[in-house]
Scaffold this motif. Sequence first.
Motif, PDB file in Angstrom:
ATOM      1  N   TYR A  85       0.912  -1.302  -0.074  1.00 32.24           N
ATOM      2  CA  TYR A  85       0.092   0.002  -0.086  1.00 32.24           C
ATOM      3  C   TYR A  85       0.783   1.200  -0.021  1.00 32.24           C
ATOM      4  N   VAL A  86       2.189   1.088  -0.306  1.00 33.82           N
ATOM      5  CA  VAL A  86       3.119   2.196  -0.133  1.00 33.82           C
ATOM      6  C   VAL A  86       3.650   2.319  -1.530  1.00 33.82           C
ATOM      7  N   SER A  87       4.001   3.380  -2.060  1.00 32.38           N
ATOM      8  CA  SER A  87       4.694   3.421  -3.485  1.00 32.38           C
ATOM      9  C   SER A  87       5.989   3.354  -3.242  1.00 32.38           C
ATOM     10  N   ASN A  88       6.676   3.101  -4.483  1.00 33.71           N
ATOM     11  CA  ASN A  88       8.363   3.237  -4.504  1.00 33.71           C
ATOM     12  C   ASN A  88       8.765   4.406  -3.971  1.00 33.71           C
ATOM     13  N   VAL A  89       8.084   5.566  -4.843  1.00 31.91           N
ATOM     14  CA  VAL A  89       8.398   7.018  -4.624  1.00 31.91           C
ATOM     15  C   VAL A  89       8.483   7.252  -3.171  1.00 31.91           C
ATOM     16  N   ASP A  90       7.755   6.591  -2.083  1.00 27.65           N
ATOM     17  CA  ASP A  90       7.659   7.137  -0.848  1.00 27.65           C
ATOM     18  C   ASP A  90       8.825   6.200   0.066  1.00 27.65           C
ATOM     19  N   VAL A  91       9.238   5.358  -0.839  1.00 23.70           N
ATOM     20  CA  VAL A  91      10.343   4.491  -0.222  1.00 23.70           C
ATOM     21  C   VAL A  91      11.665   4.513  -0.661  1.00 23.70           C
ATOM     22  N   ASP A  92      11.940   4.626  -1.859  1.00 29.39           N
ATOM     23  CA  ASP A  92      13.261   3.978  -2.602  1.00 29.39           C
ATOM     24  C   ASP A  92      14.171   5.255  -2.330  1.00 29.39           C
ATOM     25  N   THR A  93      15.565   5.114  -1.598  1.00 33.05           N
ATOM     26  CA  THR A  93      16.504   6.009  -1.568  1.00 33.05           C
ATOM     27  C   THR A  93      17.676   5.244  -1.689  1.00 33.05           C
ATOM     28  N   LEU A  94      18.983   5.641  -1.474  1.00 34.91           N
ATOM     29  CA  LEU A  94      20.138   4.931  -1.560  1.00 34.91           C
ATOM     30  C   LEU A  94      20.270   3.698  -0.769  1.00 34.91           C
ATOM     31  N   ILE A  95      19.688   3.831   0.343  1.00 34.30           N
ATOM     32  CA  ILE A  95      19.639   2.823   1.289  1.00 34.30           C
ATOM     33  C   ILE A  95      18.450   2.097   1.716  1.00 34.30           C
ATOM     34  N   THR A  96      17.358   2.608   1.108  1.00 36.82           N
ATOM     35  CA  THR A  96      15.968   2.004   1.545  1.00 36.82           C
ATOM     36  C   THR A  96      15.430   1.495   0.105  1.00 36.82           C
ATOM     37  N   GLU A  97      14.807   0.631   0.073  1.00 40.45           N
ATOM     38  CA  GLU A  97      14.418  -0.028  -1.296  1.00 40.45           C
ATOM     39  C   GLU A  97      13.002  -0.915  -0.898  1.00 40.45           C
ATOM     40  N   LYS A  98      12.003  -0.732  -1.746  1.00 41.93           N
ATOM     41  CA  LYS A  98      10.692  -1.399  -1.700  1.00 41.93           C
ATOM     42  C   LYS A  98      11.286  -2.522  -2.384  1.00 41.93           C
ATOM     43  N   VAL A  99      10.523  -3.854  -1.887  1.00 44.61           N
ATOM     44  CA  VAL A  99      10.963  -5.268  -2.419  1.00 44.61           C
ATOM     45  C   VAL A  99       9.753  -5.959  -2.326  1.00 44.61           C
ATOM     46  N   GLY A 100       9.744  -7.081  -3.002  1.00 46.59           N
ATOM     47  CA  GLY A 100       8.632  -8.185  -2.575  1.00 46.59           C
ATOM     48  C   GLY A 100       8.889  -8.919  -1.324  1.00 46.59           C
ATOM     49  N   ILE A 101       7.890  -9.679  -0.619  1.00 44.70           N
ATOM     50  CA  ILE A 101       8.284 -10.121   0.404  1.00 44.70           C
ATOM     51  C   ILE A 101       9.206 -11.375   0.422  1.00 44.70           C
ATOM     52  N   GLU A 102       9.453 -12.054  -0.842  1.00 48.21           N
ATOM     53  CA  GLU A 102      10.039 -13.353  -0.698  1.00 48.21           C
ATOM     54  C   GLU A 102      11.635 -12.656  -0.707  1.00 48.21           C
ATOM     55  N   GLU A 103      11.859 -11.566  -1.506  1.00 52.26           N
ATOM     56  CA  GLU A 103      13.135 -11.138  -1.438  1.00 52.26           C
ATOM     57  C   GLU A 103      13.553 -10.558  -0.064  1.00 52.26           C
ATOM     58  N   LEU A 104      12.556  -9.704   0.714  1.00 52.99           N
ATOM     59  CA  LEU A 104      12.740  -9.336   1.802  1.00 52.99           C
ATOM     60  C   LEU A 104      13.131 -10.580   2.840  1.00 52.99           C
ATOM     61  N   LEU A 105      12.234 -11.571   2.859  1.00 50.36           N
ATOM     62  CA  LEU A 105      12.782 -12.677   3.937  1.00 50.36           C
ATOM     63  C   LEU A 105      14.089 -13.394   3.317  1.00 50.36           C
ATOM     64  N   ILE A 106      14.435 -13.464   2.321  1.00 52.09           N
ATOM     65  CA  ILE A 106      15.706 -14.015   2.047  1.00 52.09           C
ATOM     66  C   ILE A 106      16.993 -13.304   2.217  1.00 52.09           C
ATOM     67  N   GLU A 107      16.998 -11.966   1.990  1.00 49.52           N
ATOM     68  CA  GLU A 107      18.022 -11.012   2.134  1.00 49.52           C
ATOM     69  C   GLU A 107      18.251 -10.447   3.702  1.00 49.52           C
ATOM     70  N   SER A 108      17.235 -10.248   4.365  1.00 47.74           N
ATOM     71  CA  SER A 108      17.352  -9.532   5.753  1.00 47.74           C
ATOM     72  C   SER A 108      18.154 -10.266   6.553  1.00 47.74           C
ATOM     73  N   ASP A 109      18.782  -9.676   7.423  1.00 51.09           N
ATOM     74  CA  ASP A 109      19.524 -10.229   8.856  1.00 51.09           C
ATOM     75  C   ASP A 109      18.543  -9.820   9.956  1.00 51.09           C
ATOM     76  N   PHE A 110      17.720  -8.924   9.827  1.00 48.24           N
ATOM     77  CA  PHE A 110      16.567  -8.708  10.872  1.00 48.24           C
ATOM     78  C   PHE A 110      15.425  -8.389  10.211  1.00 48.24           C
ATOM     79  N   ILE A 111      14.384  -9.082  10.792  1.00 44.68           N
ATOM     80  CA  ILE A 111      12.904  -8.591  10.022  1.00 44.68           C
ATOM     81  C   ILE A 111      11.959  -8.275  11.306  1.00 44.68           C
TER      82      ILE A 111
END
Length: 344
Positions: free
Chosen positions: A201-227
Amino acid sequence: MNILFTAEYDEALIEEVKQLGDVHIQGWAKGIGKLSEKELIPLVDNVEVIVTSYDDITKAIIDAAPKLELIFCTRATPVNVDVDYAQEKGIKVLFTPGRNSDSTAELTIGLMLSIARKIPFAYKQLKKGNYTASSNKGNRAKEGLKRDVVWGVGPQSPYVVFKGIELKGRTLGIIGYGSIGRRVAAIARGFGMRILVFDPYVSNVDVDTLITEKVGIEELLIESDFISVHLKVSKETENFINKSSFAKMKDSAYFINCSRAAVVDEEDLIEALRTKQIAGAGLDVFSTEPIPESHPFIQELDNVVITPHIAGATTDVLTNHTKMIIQELDRFKKEEPLLYEYKQ
């Protein structure tokens, strides 16, 4: 304006509330606790406004208050108010979104630090007398050396037993990027963390910066060290994190929940911690509260940090929602548009 006031409040601001009407303080506001329906009914006969935190404002309460125009619930969601019936009767329902966002975000980071650096476990062992000396021997330096202060060297020394990881350079996955999720991200950036966000429910424009990125749930689960989960409970979010989710996480990942227990399948989480499928968890909410004394989080698992649902328990939260009450009651009295009216 007759006001029944049963919510917690900032004592320094209560006089401002009293300037807006005839305030009758009862229940939790007096330290008595949550009032029952039977206790509330005699109190509402002549009131126009009810300000509450936890009392159940049911159909019977509403029917017993013929002059009632406004119900103010000092929570992020007025779950204890029969909103449908109130609105059917033309009674406005207000709530206090964001009142405890900073408080909850800070505890989220606190749990991350606690589990990553094993702080509660080290504290517990010291309080039990482990890793301590029988007397104050001091630390004398050998000739030619400077004074050293090492607690021990070897596989059983605290430096080894409680060795943790830093937040800096790690990836934090935030599920739900609302008021709290955004604040968690802001603090985490200060630690030098990379942020991944899942929120349809949040657009990429409201999220994406150099160190913050909107992703799909699967990518988040796979790549994150903390969730960290920051979701409201709904049909879509109930048991959103489950066995399948934990299977996708790193075995070095830590799971944090300061939102609601219902968004996680607790049995699946217990099994993931038990089998070391994930490294650990920091939790403030549980499927049954108070948590049973025999629960695995208490009796069995040594890779979980738990707190008794205190994410929103700061004096600052009381100040925030008291200010919101004053502002809204003033607007209501002046017949101005309300800022925090709850809509189903």
